[in-house]
Design a protein around this motif. Structure first.
Motif, PDB file in Angstrom:
ATOM      1  N   TYR A 114      36.951  18.851  37.765  1.00 35.14           N
ATOM      2  CA  TYR A 114      36.825  20.037  36.916  1.00 35.14           C
ATOM      3  C   TYR A 114      37.525  21.231  37.554  1.00 35.14           C
ATOM      4  O   TYR A 114      38.295  21.940  36.898  1.00 35.14           O
ATOM      5  CB  TYR A 114      35.343  20.327  36.671  1.00 35.14           C
ATOM      6  CG  TYR A 114      35.100  21.575  35.848  1.00 35.14           C
ATOM      7  CD1 TYR A 114      35.299  21.561  34.470  1.00 35.14           C
ATOM      8  CD2 TYR A 114      34.673  22.762  36.445  1.00 35.14           C
ATOM      9  CE1 TYR A 114      35.081  22.698  33.702  1.00 35.14           C
ATOM     10  CE2 TYR A 114      34.453  23.900  35.688  1.00 35.14           C
ATOM     11  CZ  TYR A 114      34.661  23.871  34.317  1.00 35.14           C
ATOM     12  OH  TYR A 114      34.446  24.994  33.565  1.00 35.14           O
ATOM     13  N   ASN A 118      40.968  23.000  36.135  1.00 39.86           N
ATOM     14  CA  ASN A 118      40.911  24.443  35.849  1.00 39.86           C
ATOM     15  C   ASN A 118      41.999  25.201  36.585  1.00 39.86           C
ATOM     16  O   ASN A 118      42.639  26.090  36.027  1.00 39.86           O
ATOM     17  CB  ASN A 118      39.545  25.008  36.264  1.00 39.86           C
ATOM     18  CG  ASN A 118      38.613  25.081  35.062  1.00 39.86           C
ATOM     19  OD1 ASN A 118      38.954  24.579  33.986  1.00 39.86           O
ATOM     20  ND2 ASN A 118      37.449  25.675  35.249  1.00 39.86           N
ATOM     21  N   TYR A 167      33.248  13.067  32.535  1.00 41.71           N
ATOM     22  CA  TYR A 167      33.984  14.294  32.830  1.00 41.71           C
ATOM     23  C   TYR A 167      33.753  15.331  31.722  1.00 41.71           C
ATOM     24  O   TYR A 167      33.537  16.519  32.001  1.00 41.71           O
ATOM     25  CB  TYR A 167      35.484  14.000  32.980  1.00 41.71           C
ATOM     26  CG  TYR A 167      36.303  15.237  33.208  1.00 41.71           C
ATOM     27  CD1 TYR A 167      36.265  15.901  34.438  1.00 41.71           C
ATOM     28  CD2 TYR A 167      37.095  15.772  32.185  1.00 41.71           C
ATOM     29  CE1 TYR A 167      36.998  17.057  34.641  1.00 41.71           C
ATOM     30  CE2 TYR A 167      37.826  16.937  32.387  1.00 41.71           C
ATOM     31  CZ  TYR A 167      37.779  17.569  33.615  1.00 41.71           C
ATOM     32  OH  TYR A 167      38.494  18.726  33.820  1.00 41.71           O
ATOM     33  N   THR A 170      30.306  16.908  32.063  1.00 41.49           N
ATOM     34  CA  THR A 170      30.304  17.850  33.186  1.00 41.49           C
ATOM     35  C   THR A 170      31.025  19.147  32.807  1.00 41.49           C
ATOM     36  O   THR A 170      30.532  20.249  33.043  1.00 41.49           O
ATOM     37  CB  THR A 170      31.014  17.204  34.403  1.00 41.49           C
ATOM     38  OG1 THR A 170      30.439  15.921  34.634  1.00 41.49           O
ATOM     39  CG2 THR A 170      30.876  18.063  35.645  1.00 41.49           C
ATOM     40  N   LYS A 171      32.194  18.959  32.187  1.00 43.48           N
ATOM     41  CA  LYS A 171      33.003  20.092  31.755  1.00 43.48           C
ATOM     42  C   LYS A 171      32.222  20.981  30.774  1.00 43.48           C
ATOM     43  O   LYS A 171      32.247  22.211  30.877  1.00 43.48           O
ATOM     44  CB  LYS A 171      34.269  19.557  31.097  1.00 43.48           C
ATOM     45  CG  LYS A 171      35.265  20.601  30.621  1.00 43.48           C
ATOM     46  CD  LYS A 171      36.549  19.884  30.175  1.00 43.48           C
ATOM     47  CE  LYS A 171      37.400  20.618  29.168  1.00 43.48           C
ATOM     48  NZ  LYS A 171      37.482  22.053  29.261  1.00 43.48           N
ATOM     49  N   ASP A 175      31.626  24.720  31.576  1.00 40.25           N
ATOM     50  CA  ASP A 175      32.299  25.672  30.679  1.00 40.25           C
ATOM     51  C   ASP A 175      31.310  26.628  30.026  1.00 40.25           C
ATOM     52  O   ASP A 175      31.586  27.807  29.847  1.00 40.25           O
ATOM     53  CB  ASP A 175      33.028  24.920  29.552  1.00 40.25           C
ATOM     54  CG  ASP A 175      34.434  24.471  29.959  1.00 40.25           C
ATOM     55  OD1 ASP A 175      34.873  24.828  31.066  1.00 40.25           O
ATOM     56  OD2 ASP A 175      35.075  23.738  29.171  1.00 40.25           O
TER      57      ASP A 175
END
Lengths: 405, 405
Positions: A114, A118, A167, A170-171, A175
């Motif tokens: 992540y 980013n 993923y 988690t994102k 976020d």
């Protein structure tokens, strides 16, 4: 009460799901296990083999305390939107952790990935669009773009479906800055050490394949399914004159597409880049669903993406109905499909703190998502004989599943 | 070559039709008999029991020389629009006379009725609207309005379906100032004197009822049908795994209506005054077509009008597609379904004089009516198994029926 959220489809519930449930409970130390589950249509663009009510009954019998419905508008979507709907639903009900299965069983590579993405967001996006323009499917373009920013060297393999989903969960948590701790347990494919389970762990796909082919329960599937899963599969089969698969919907899809104009077909979510003409042309040639899919498949469109598009056509879901969810940062409601005694206590406790209502059934709300949900139920049941359809349709208006209350 | 036009549906062709054909030929002194025939959906809002191709083959075997298709947009309509499409089609092909069956067998009451209604047009219309506003169905309101202007006293009973149609044909000829002579022969219900026919004259309705109920040819029906009619009925039944009736379309209609919004349902031709809500509400309750119709029926809507509306829903025909025909004074094309040797000579002779093209099949033209026609074929065949559907669908793109050529 400590709670742990799971994101599930249970199509059908098998020993691998039981393992995920038990391990997540142990790892999170939760008192209450909360599953957000796709309704009658699933993330990969397929009708569920049995309806959401029977899948909810199984889940509760196996130790899930609360089953919430993932709204259709989020359920039949790519991993990002699927994750958004699921995580926001679990966030509304106030879970402390979300625990998903992954190959590693370690959350740190997901967190690192992540951070890395980013930090290289612009390059990633540029690269992604280049590959898409070259005619790659989204998953392939995305894999190449991750490689291009060097993610594959030091983090996680984001070409694996389960890693992609993990993923995305988690994102979404990071976020939206949610107060949820993401966790992961190691997936297991074969034998493992939990004493209470000594059965075969098979994938839901292989179990469905095994029973849908002969339209009968098989020894192979039976070995991978808890007793209540087998029982509910057989019960639903009897009620609905069979399990659901795409073949049963083919006559309806053929009728629908051949009587719509290309412009109307283009209005459905997922129909892009002239796909309407290809859909029309190929369905006129085909005489069953699998033949149709073979004619329809190209490099650009994954099987999953095509199936999702066909689901939206079947459920009459327009682009304009999906657009609002892209901007959404809070769900308009949370729909309860079932709960245990523990689940009921938890919900009583959480209800006061929640910013949105908990719907016990689809008639209680007037939100557009509810209208779409009802329509998806009608579409799901449309392949059944009229009497069976009418009986199962009534269930949709009833209360949540509450065993032994 | 002298020609006589007939307006027919032949659903199925029976001895009454043969009588009409032979008597019209004699009365008109025509060398060439030209029938304009509804395609797969009929004026009363029903799917034809067998498709237009098999009905064309029967017609040609019984002495019709040319079979033209009445475009769908005119076929499934009230008597005025049905007559407009039929008479204008026959006018394009240049018939000298049009001969229809009536109770009197005398054309003068039809001509007098036309003059009388024209002379009292304003009162008639006012009266008609008053009765419609009171909730009467159109045929009832119209009958009362005719009474109100004194038509019943000295002309003709315009509450009889065959008189209504005959009147509409006459009116179309006179309104458009066409060089066609309207003629009528006396209908016969039972025994009559033509030596070549000594069989039972039964109505097409009773014949359909008799064979559709048991899904088998009956002795009763056999006695009323020429040999080629029986043969083609059996041939089609075998090709299509059965004859067509509304019950076979019920699952498709239920799927379609339950996945459309009320606004979308309202866009179909014939859905007026909130009927969309009633259609939706009742189809959710019903488990078969006849149950649905019973739930749907009200004083305001005749059975026929409801069936027509349901046909437009099945064929996905929108209000905006029908609107243009109200203003139309010439058809954009004439579609040929079949012809005998005589018919071919006649067409060769007429072709040069015609103002519009003769289409041998639906691919030849790009007119919007052709698109609607193709869609209506797909809708008609949608209740068949996929293999049979595909085979019969191909016929639509083939040449007209031409026996022994």
């Amino acid at each position: 009460m400590k709670s742990c959220g799971l994101i599930v489809e249970y199509n059908p519930f098998h020993f691998g799901h039981l393992y995920h449930l038990q391990q997540s409970k142990e790892a999170s130390g939760a008192d209450c296990m909360i599953a957000v589950m796709s309704g009658n249509f699933l993330q990969r663009g397929e009708p569920a083999i049995i309806d959401k009510w029977h899948r909810t009954e199984i889940a509760l019998s196996q130790g899930v305390d609360v089953v919430l419905e993932l709204p259709y508008v989020f359920a039949v979507q790519n991993s990002d939107l699927f994750a958004k709907g699921s995580v926001l639903t679990l966030s509304e009900i106030g879970v402390d952790t979300i625990c998903f299965g992954s190959e590693q069983g370690d959350i740190s590579p997901f967190l690192k990935a992540y951070e890395h993405v980013n930090a290289h967001e612009t390059s990633y996006k540029e690269s992604l669009h280049q590959y898409l323009d070259q005619g790659f499917s989204f998953p392939e373009a995305s894999r190449h773009a991750y490689e291009a920013i060097g993610l594959s060297n030091h983090a996680i393999d984001l070409s694996q479906p389960n890693n992609i989903l993990g993923y995305s969960y988690t994102k979404t948590i990071l976020d939206h800055d949610l107060s949820i701790t993401p966790m992961t347990i190691k997936r297991t494919q074969s034998g493992y050490h939990d004493e209470t389970i000594t059965h075969q762990i098979a994938s839901a796909t292989s179990i469905r394949k095994s029973i849908l082919e002969g339209k009968e329960m098989t020894k192979e599937a039976e070995g991978s399914l808890p007793g209540s899963s087998i029982e509910k599969l057989m019960e639903y089969k009897q009620k609905a004159t069979g399990w659901h698969d795409w073949e049963r919907y083919f006559p309806l899809l053929q009728y629908k597409l051949t009587t719509l104009s290309p412009e109307e077909i283009r209005s459905f979510h997922g129909v892009e880049e002239g796909l309407e003409h290809r859909l029309l042309h190929t369905i006129k040639e085909a005489t069953n669903f699998s033949e149709w899919m073979t004619l329809l498949k190209t490099k650009r469109y994954t099987w999953t993406r095509l199936q999702r598009t066909i689901t939206h056509i079947l459920t009459h879901t327009k682009k304009q109905e999906i657009e609002p969810i892209l901007q959404l940062n809070q769900l308009p409601y949370v729909r309860l499909l079932g709960m245990s005694e523990t689940g009921r206590s938890y919900i009583r406790q959480q209800k006061k703190k929640m910013g949105v209502p908990i719907l016990p059934n689809v008639q209680s709300g007037n939100h557009e998502f509810v209208t779409i949900e009802e329509r998806s139920v009608d579409a799901y049941l449309s392949c059944l004989p009229a009497e069976q359809k009418k009986r199962l349709r009534k269930r949709e208006l009833g209360p949540p599943v509450m065993p032994h209350m």
